[in-house]
Design a protein around this motif. Structure first.
Motif, short mmCIF file in Angstrom:
data_model
loop_
_atom_site.label_atom_id
_atom_site.label_comp_id
_atom_site.label_asym_id
_atom_site.label_seq_id
_atom_site.Cartn_x
_atom_site.Cartn_y
_atom_site.Cartn_z
N THR A 286 0.79 -1.69 -0.35
CA THR A 286 -0.09 -0.42 0.23
C THR A 286 1.23 0.99 -0.27
O THR A 286 2.32 1.40 0.59
CB THR A 286 -0.59 0.08 1.40
OG1 THR A 286 -0.22 0.14 2.41
CG2 THR A 286 -2.33 -1.03 1.73
N VAL B 277 0.99 -1.56 -9.16
CA VAL B 277 -0.45 -0.82 -9.59
C VAL B 277 -0.27 -1.67 -10.92
O VAL B 277 -1.64 -1.77 -11.91
CB VAL B 277 1.09 0.61 -10.26
CG1 VAL B 277 0.93 1.45 -9.58
CG2 VAL B 277 1.60 0.70 -11.41
N VAL C 228 -4.57 -2.23 -11.02
CA VAL C 228 -5.15 -1.30 -12.05
C VAL C 228 -5.15 0.01 -12.79
O VAL C 228 -4.13 -0.48 -13.30
CB VAL C 228 -5.10 -0.26 -9.77
CG1 VAL C 228 -4.93 -1.29 -9.14
CG2 VAL C 228 -3.27 0.67 -10.71
N ASN C 229 -6.10 0.87 -12.61
CA ASN C 229 -5.60 1.08 -14.37
C ASN C 229 -4.98 2.44 -14.11
O ASN C 229 -4.52 2.57 -13.22
CB ASN C 229 -7.66 2.20 -14.87
CG ASN C 229 -8.19 2.11 -13.83
OD1 ASN C 229 -7.86 2.73 -13.08
ND2 ASN C 229 -9.21 2.58 -14.20
N ALA D 252 -5.76 5.86 -14.31
CA ALA D 252 -6.63 6.58 -12.27
C ALA D 252 -6.33 6.15 -11.67
O ALA D 252 -5.84 6.94 -10.65
CB ALA D 252 -7.74 6.43 -12.79
N GLY D 253 -6.09 4.89 -11.49
CA GLY D 253 -5.76 4.35 -9.55
C GLY D 253 -4.41 4.15 -9.62
O GLY D 253 -3.68 4.51 -8.03
N ALA D 254 -3.27 3.94 -10.88
CA ALA D 254 -2.26 4.24 -10.45
C ALA D 254 -1.72 5.71 -10.23
O ALA D 254 -0.97 5.81 -8.92
CB ALA D 254 -1.45 3.58 -12.02
N SER E 71 -3.41 7.81 -8.78
CA SER E 71 -3.89 8.05 -6.82
C SER E 71 -2.83 7.23 -6.01
O SER E 71 -2.34 7.99 -4.96
CB SER E 71 -5.27 7.64 -6.98
OG SER E 71 -5.41 7.30 -5.61
N MET E 72 -2.70 5.97 -6.44
CA MET E 72 -1.26 5.59 -5.14
C MET E 72 0.04 6.36 -5.81
O MET E 72 0.40 6.52 -4.29
CB MET E 72 -1.40 3.74 -6.17
CG MET E 72 -2.62 3.42 -5.80
SD MET E 72 -2.56 1.36 -6.38
CE MET E 72 -1.40 0.55 -5.14
N TYR F 285 -7.46 -6.70 -16.33
CA TYR F 285 -6.27 -5.82 -16.05
C TYR F 285 -5.94 -6.06 -17.02
O TYR F 285 -4.75 -6.63 -17.49
CB TYR F 285 -5.37 -5.51 -14.54
CG TYR F 285 -4.99 -6.99 -13.76
CD1 TYR F 285 -5.56 -7.27 -13.20
CD2 TYR F 285 -3.38 -7.71 -14.76
CE1 TYR F 285 -4.86 -8.83 -12.45
CE2 TYR F 285 -2.89 -8.11 -14.33
CZ TYR F 285 -3.64 -9.39 -12.58
OH TYR F 285 -3.14 -10.08 -12.24
#
Length: 359
Positions: free
Chosen positions: A24, A42, A45-46, A48-50, A52-53, A108
């Motif tokens: 995390t 990542v 995840v897509n 956008a998720g990447a 954000s992380m 994914y």
């Protein structure tokens, strides 16, 4: 201290593995702030998720961190094979009052087919981007290097490591067969020599002209010291961090890690479609039960079924169908905050190098 470690601002040769679904931003930041190199995965995840992380990690981390992506061959759908897989799993789903998905999907996207993820990296410019399952095209590597990003790649053999060196990768992660999670072979259909971390690390150090990071079964400072003695720049630890409170591992994964299953990890492709080392559980036993002899759909399409079954089982209080990834060093796992674990590892490493004990 390696020049690359200095470039990344690391005071310790300790890298936390980028375990997708377990690592995390909070964990990565804690490891980086403690002097190592934290990592986030990542691949699942897509874009956008990447983003954000990456932003969450950057807000909490005072230094460099690693962002990992999957470079697997994009999946090929096979409706007949996928239907047979779902039919075989249907009785297991029904044990939990559920039905399997009507169809399976590629859950994914490979980095090889994800220009949006590349654009995020060029804009966000994380200090390190690492590749698993293979390498992206030369142009992608060139664009990342122009953005000033350090590049790592996992390798399970000398040939894979040499390909990484030829491609301009900055450091190779020598993933021994002991390692938890997905086996990083470039071609899952090719023979796998299953080299252990000791032999692989020493081989790559002797044959390559770039830094090597040892990974697989390393759980304490003595293991890190052994990797450094083999010539590794650093050691990468994944299973060692699963029990940390910052990990996103669920309670069932944590309980299994601290139980007898930790002594008997196994390599299986049943859960995701690619070989991965995990704790034995109800899902792995399906190889001799519902899934015996059933052709495996492509990775990561088959993972859609695995995740759905784990969700159905957990809804009924059964956590034995999850992807409980863990390496062969699992019995040595400790439940400590990530920063405290890094501090303990550092003391153990110092003691090992001095010929003593940190106890």
């Amino acid at each position: 201290m390696s020049a690359l470690l200095e470039r990344l601002g690391m005071s310790l040769p300790i890298i936390q593995a980028p375990m997708a679904g377990t690592s995390t931003p909070q964990m990565a930041a804690a490891v980086t702030n403690a002097g190592g190199l934290g990592s986030i995965g990542v691949g699942a995840v897509n874009a956008a998720g990447a983003r954000s992380m990456i932003e969450a990690t950057r807000q909490a981390a005072a230094g460099a961190f690693n962002v990992n992506v999957f470079c697997h061959r994009p999946a090929t759908a096979d409706a007949a094979r996928e239907a047979a897989w779902l039919a075989a799993l249907a009785p297991v789903f029904r044990q939990f009052g559920a039905e399997p998905p009507a169809a399976l999907r590629e859950i994914y996207t490979s980095f090889l087919a994800d220009p949006d993820m590349l654009a995020v990296f060029e804009e966000e410019r994380p200090a390190v981007v690492s590749f698993h399952f293979g390498l992206p095209p030369a142009e992608t590597i060139a664009r990342l290097k122009r953005a000033g990003i350090v590049l790592f790649s996992s390798a399970t053999s000398l040939a894979e490591a040499q390909a990484a060196q030829a491609a301009g990768i900055d450091a190779v992660v020598a993933q021994g067969y002991e390692a938890g999670g997905h086996r990083g072979v470039f071609d899952p259909e090719a023979p796998d020599a299953q080299l252990g971390v000791l032999a692989l690390t020493r081989l790559l150090v002797a044959r390559l002209d770039l830094p090597v990071i040892a990974a697989g079964g390393i759980m304490d400072g003595a293991g890190i010291a052994a990797a450094l003695d083999l010539g590794a720049m650093a050691a990468q630890l994944g299973t060692a961090f699963i029990a940390c409170p910052e990990s996103s591992a669920d309670k069932y994964h944590r309980e299994a890690l601290m139980g007898p299953a930790a002594t008997a990890t196994e390599m299986t492709a049943l859960i995701s479609g690619r070989a991965a080392r995990c704790l034995p559980n109800a899902f792995t036993r399906l190889k001799d039960e519902a899934l015996k002899g059933v052709p495996l759909p492509d990775y990561p399409i088959v993972y859609d079924a695995g995740k759905a079954l784990a969700t159905a089982a957990k809804a009924k209080g059964d956590g034995g169908y999850g992807a409980q990834w863990a390496g062969q060093g699992a019995p040595l796992a400790r439940s400590l905050p990530a920063a405290e674990l890094v501090a303990v590892l550092a003391r153990e490493l110092a003691a090992a190098r001095a010929g003593g004990s940190a106890d």
